[in-house]
Design a protein around this motif. Structure first.
Motif, mmCIF file in Angstrom:
data_model
loop_
_atom_site.group_PDB
_atom_site.id
_atom_site.type_symbol
_atom_site.label_atom_id
_atom_site.label_comp_id
_atom_site.label_asym_id
_atom_site.label_seq_id
_atom_site.Cartn_x
_atom_site.Cartn_y
_atom_site.Cartn_z
ATOM 1 N N THR A 215 -28.668 -14.430 9.975
ATOM 2 C CA THR A 215 -27.787 -13.356 10.437
ATOM 3 C C THR A 215 -26.421 -13.450 9.784
ATOM 4 O O THR A 215 -25.860 -12.440 9.337
ATOM 5 C CB THR A 215 -27.655 -13.415 11.959
ATOM 6 O OG1 THR A 215 -28.941 -13.343 12.565
ATOM 7 C CG2 THR A 215 -26.799 -12.270 12.472
ATOM 8 N N SER A 216 -25.862 -14.645 9.728
ATOM 9 C CA SER A 216 -24.527 -14.809 9.141
ATOM 10 C C SER A 216 -24.543 -14.479 7.656
ATOM 11 O O SER A 216 -23.592 -13.870 7.140
ATOM 12 C CB SER A 216 -24.035 -16.241 9.359
ATOM 13 O OG SER A 216 -24.928 -17.181 8.762
ATOM 14 N N LEU A 217 -25.616 -14.841 6.948
ATOM 15 C CA LEU A 217 -25.686 -14.542 5.524
ATOM 16 C C LEU A 217 -25.753 -13.039 5.286
ATOM 17 O O LEU A 217 -25.073 -12.511 4.393
ATOM 18 C CB LEU A 217 -26.906 -15.227 4.902
ATOM 19 C CG LEU A 217 -27.119 -14.988 3.403
ATOM 20 C CD1 LEU A 217 -25.924 -15.468 2.602
ATOM 21 C CD2 LEU A 217 -28.386 -15.685 2.920
ATOM 22 N N ILE A 218 -26.549 -12.337 6.073
ATOM 23 C CA ILE A 218 -26.652 -10.885 5.913
ATOM 24 C C ILE A 218 -25.327 -10.207 6.248
ATOM 25 O O ILE A 218 -24.881 -9.294 5.532
ATOM 26 C CB ILE A 218 -27.794 -10.351 6.787
ATOM 27 C CG1 ILE A 218 -29.140 -10.795 6.214
ATOM 28 C CG2 ILE A 218 -27.746 -8.830 6.885
ATOM 29 C CD1 ILE A 218 -30.326 -10.359 7.014
ATOM 30 N N CYS A 219 -24.663 -10.654 7.304
ATOM 31 C CA CYS A 219 -23.365 -10.079 7.659
ATOM 32 C C CYS A 219 -22.331 -10.362 6.567
ATOM 33 O O CYS A 219 -21.492 -9.509 6.251
ATOM 34 C CB CYS A 219 -22.891 -10.633 8.996
ATOM 35 S SG CYS A 219 -23.863 -10.097 10.420
ATOM 36 N N PHE A 220 -22.374 -11.560 5.995
ATOM 37 C CA PHE A 220 -21.454 -11.905 4.913
ATOM 38 C C PHE A 220 -21.688 -11.007 3.699
ATOM 39 O O PHE A 220 -20.732 -10.509 3.082
ATOM 40 C CB PHE A 220 -21.629 -13.373 4.527
ATOM 41 C CG PHE A 220 -20.741 -13.820 3.401
ATOM 42 C CD1 PHE A 220 -19.446 -14.243 3.643
ATOM 43 C CD2 PHE A 220 -21.212 -13.827 2.094
ATOM 44 C CE1 PHE A 220 -18.630 -14.653 2.600
ATOM 45 C CE2 PHE A 220 -20.405 -14.235 1.048
ATOM 46 C CZ PHE A 220 -19.103 -14.650 1.304
ATOM 47 N N ILE A 221 -22.952 -10.776 3.355
ATOM 48 C CA ILE A 221 -23.269 -9.925 2.205
ATOM 49 C C ILE A 221 -22.810 -8.497 2.447
ATOM 50 O O ILE A 221 -22.206 -7.852 1.572
ATOM 51 C CB ILE A 221 -24.775 -9.981 1.913
ATOM 52 C CG1 ILE A 221 -25.164 -11.378 1.423
ATOM 53 C CG2 ILE A 221 -25.165 -8.939 0.869
ATOM 54 C CD1 ILE A 221 -26.649 -11.568 1.238
ATOM 55 N N PHE A 222 -23.075 -7.967 3.650
ATOM 56 C CA PHE A 222 -22.652 -6.604 3.964
ATOM 57 C C PHE A 222 -21.137 -6.472 3.901
ATOM 58 O O PHE A 222 -20.603 -5.468 3.399
ATOM 59 C CB PHE A 222 -23.161 -6.197 5.345
ATOM 60 C CG PHE A 222 -24.636 -5.895 5.383
ATOM 61 C CD1 PHE A 222 -25.373 -5.834 4.221
ATOM 62 C CD2 PHE A 222 -25.291 -5.691 6.591
ATOM 63 C CE1 PHE A 222 -26.734 -5.565 4.241
ATOM 64 C CE2 PHE A 222 -26.646 -5.419 6.631
ATOM 65 C CZ PHE A 222 -27.370 -5.347 5.453
ATOM 66 N N SER A 223 -20.423 -7.457 4.420
ATOM 67 C CA SER A 223 -18.962 -7.403 4.400
ATOM 68 C C SER A 223 -18.429 -7.521 2.978
ATOM 69 O O SER A 223 -17.478 -6.821 2.601
ATOM 70 C CB SER A 223 -18.380 -8.516 5.276
ATOM 71 O OG SER A 223 -18.792 -8.383 6.615
ATOM 72 N N TRP A 224 -19.014 -8.410 2.206
ATOM 73 C CA TRP A 224 -18.530 -8.617 0.840
ATOM 74 C C TRP A 224 -18.748 -7.382 -0.027
ATOM 75 O O TRP A 224 -17.913 -7.038 -0.861
ATOM 76 C CB TRP A 224 -19.243 -9.823 0.234
ATOM 77 C CG TRP A 224 -18.763 -10.171 -1.148
ATOM 78 C CD1 TRP A 224 -19.203 -9.650 -2.327
ATOM 79 C CD2 TRP A 224 -17.741 -11.115 -1.502
ATOM 80 N NE1 TRP A 224 -18.529 -10.199 -3.373
ATOM 81 C CE2 TRP A 224 -17.625 -11.108 -2.899
ATOM 82 C CE3 TRP A 224 -16.918 -11.963 -0.759
ATOM 83 C CZ2 TRP A 224 -16.722 -11.919 -3.580
ATOM 84 C CZ3 TRP A 224 -16.021 -12.777 -1.434
ATOM 85 C CH2 TRP A 224 -15.925 -12.746 -2.821
ATOM 86 N N ASN A 225 -19.881 -6.698 0.161
ATOM 87 C CA ASN A 225 -20.234 -5.564 -0.704
ATOM 88 C C ASN A 225 -19.641 -4.239 -0.244
ATOM 89 O O ASN A 225 -19.729 -3.256 -0.999
ATOM 90 C CB ASN A 225 -21.760 -5.425 -0.774
ATOM 91 C CG ASN A 225 -22.414 -6.574 -1.510
ATOM 92 O OD1 ASN A 225 -21.776 -7.252 -2.316
ATOM 93 N ND2 ASN A 225 -23.678 -6.809 -1.232
ATOM 94 N N GLU A 226 -19.075 -4.164 0.947
ATOM 95 C CA GLU A 226 -18.552 -2.887 1.447
ATOM 96 C C GLU A 226 -17.386 -2.428 0.570
ATOM 97 O O GLU A 226 -16.457 -3.186 0.291
ATOM 98 C CB GLU A 226 -18.092 -3.053 2.896
ATOM 99 C CG GLU A 226 -17.982 -1.738 3.658
ATOM 100 C CD GLU A 226 -16.754 -0.932 3.291
ATOM 101 O OE1 GLU A 226 -16.846 0.301 3.242
ATOM 102 O OE2 GLU A 226 -15.692 -1.547 3.044
ATOM 103 N N MET A 227 -17.421 -1.156 0.164
ATOM 104 C CA MET A 227 -16.386 -0.661 -0.729
ATOM 105 C C MET A 227 -15.689 0.592 -0.227
ATOM 106 O O MET A 227 -14.507 0.800 -0.501
ATOM 107 C CB MET A 227 -16.987 -0.368 -2.109
ATOM 108 C CG MET A 227 -15.941 -0.045 -3.177
ATOM 109 S SD MET A 227 -16.664 0.467 -4.745
ATOM 110 C CE MET A 227 -17.256 2.102 -4.315
ATOM 111 N N LEU A 228 -16.380 1.454 0.538
ATOM 112 C CA LEU A 228 -15.812 2.748 0.902
ATOM 113 C C LEU A 228 -14.554 2.590 1.747
ATOM 114 O O LEU A 228 -13.488 3.136 1.413
ATOM 115 C CB LEU A 228 -16.852 3.587 1.649
ATOM 116 C CG LEU A 228 -16.408 5.002 2.033
ATOM 117 C CD1 LEU A 228 -16.025 5.789 0.800
ATOM 118 C CD2 LEU A 228 -17.513 5.718 2.797
ATOM 119 N N PHE A 229 -14.644 1.847 2.848
ATOM 120 C CA PHE A 229 -13.464 1.638 3.692
ATOM 121 C C PHE A 229 -12.390 0.849 2.946
ATOM 122 O O PHE A 229 -11.196 1.131 3.086
ATOM 123 C CB PHE A 229 -13.859 0.897 4.975
ATOM 124 C CG PHE A 229 -14.460 1.789 6.017
ATOM 125 C CD1 PHE A 229 -13.683 2.654 6.760
ATOM 126 C CD2 PHE A 229 -15.829 1.774 6.254
ATOM 127 C CE1 PHE A 229 -14.232 3.485 7.717
ATOM 128 C CE2 PHE A 229 -16.395 2.593 7.215
ATOM 129 C CZ PHE A 229 -15.605 3.456 7.948
#
Length: 291
Positions: A215-229
């Motif tokens: 879970t933490s790895l997936i959340c980290f990846i989603f946070s790292w890759n987010e660009m729009l906001f």
């Protein structure tokens, strides 16, 4: 006796051969799919070591000379902006938001699995429904709210947003992981006088370690890759690595080699985290798959 056993042995051997052929076919298919997914990354890596002239040729040349100019320009040797503030901002927002998600998701998953609340399926659907809203639909209200409270270009604004964005999927994942924990272990800890915080961090968390890691790895990846906001809500102070990457697309053109070099550097933390936790990720994602 021999006449009866021979057809049985033949049938078993044929079934074994068919199973081996299916296994070989699936292995070849898996390798093919893996190569298809990895090939663009390898091509990007090769292009990052080319000069801009060689990278812009059509068709591209595999035998072109290799150089580190793209990486040197990315790190500011040519007088450009330094990428370190953006990389540190991405690292900080990803780590802090992931920690906050785990702190909030673990008690919520505990309440929805080990000690389920009434109509817990409706609660789970509510969590999932928050991911149905298109991100761009909530961009303007968030921007106006952040502007009115003077919170634009602030790293902590991104931390709050990423926490709220990743929390639903974290609760969904951890709920399935915690559902496999025997209730008798929890009851034994309660009989020994353990309170809820102790049960969560001393009993539940170690048992669900692979699931928490996934879970933490997936959340980290989603946070790292987010660009729009990050692109809309930040400027210079809180700019993240994906937003910094867009600055290489200028009115003068697309510098392909430098963009590929920047993409490789920005992808390294995610690749390193995934490689380091790959066993926990596979183990965590497979929890609850077989009942």
């Amino acid at each position: 006796m021999t006449a009866v056993s021979t057809p049985v042995i033949t049938t078993v051997s044929e079934a074994t051969r068919r199973a081996k052929r299916r296994g070989t076919a699936l292995a070849v298919l898996a390798w093919f799919v893996g190569v298809v997914f990895v090939l663009p990354v390898l091509w990007m890596l090769l292009t990052s070591f080319h000069s801009e002239t060689d990278a812009a040729t059509n068709p591209p040349s595999l035998a072109a000379s290799l150089t580190l100019d793209g990486y040197k320009e990315f790190f500011g040797s040519g007088g450009g902006a330094s990428p370190w503030p953006a990389l540190l901002n991405s690292m900080g927002t990803s780590i802090f938001s992931t920690c906050f998600v785990l702190v909030l998701a673990l008690p919520a998953a505990y309440a929805l699995s080990i000690r389920p609340v009434r109509k817990w399926t409706d609660v789970m659907f509510f969590f999932l429904s928050t991911k149905m809203l298109p991100v761009v639909a909530g961009l303007l209200p968030v921007f106006l709210f952040a502007r009115d409270i003077s919170f634009l270009d602030n790293v902590w604004l991104l931390v709050i947003l990423y926490t709220s964005m990743n929390l639903p999927i974290a609760v969904w994942m951890m709920q399935s992981f915690l559902a496999d924990i025997p209730v008798s272990i929890i009851e034994a800890a309660q009989m020994d006088g353990a309170r809820l915080p102790t049960i969560l961090w001393r009993v539940v968390a170690p048992i669900a370690g692979p699931g928490i890691a996934a879970t933490s790895l997936i959340c980290f990846i989603f946070s790292w890759n987010e660009m729009l906001f990050a692109q809309v809500l930040t400027g210079v102070v809180a700019q993240t690595a994906p937003a910094f990457l867009t600055t290489f697309v200028t009115s003068q053109g697309l510098f392909l080699a430098k963009v590929c070099a920047a993409s490789m550097v920005i992808s390294l933390p995610v690749l390193a985290a995934g490689f380091a936790a790959q066993d926990k990720l596979v183990q965590g994602l497979s929890l609850g798959a077989v009942k």
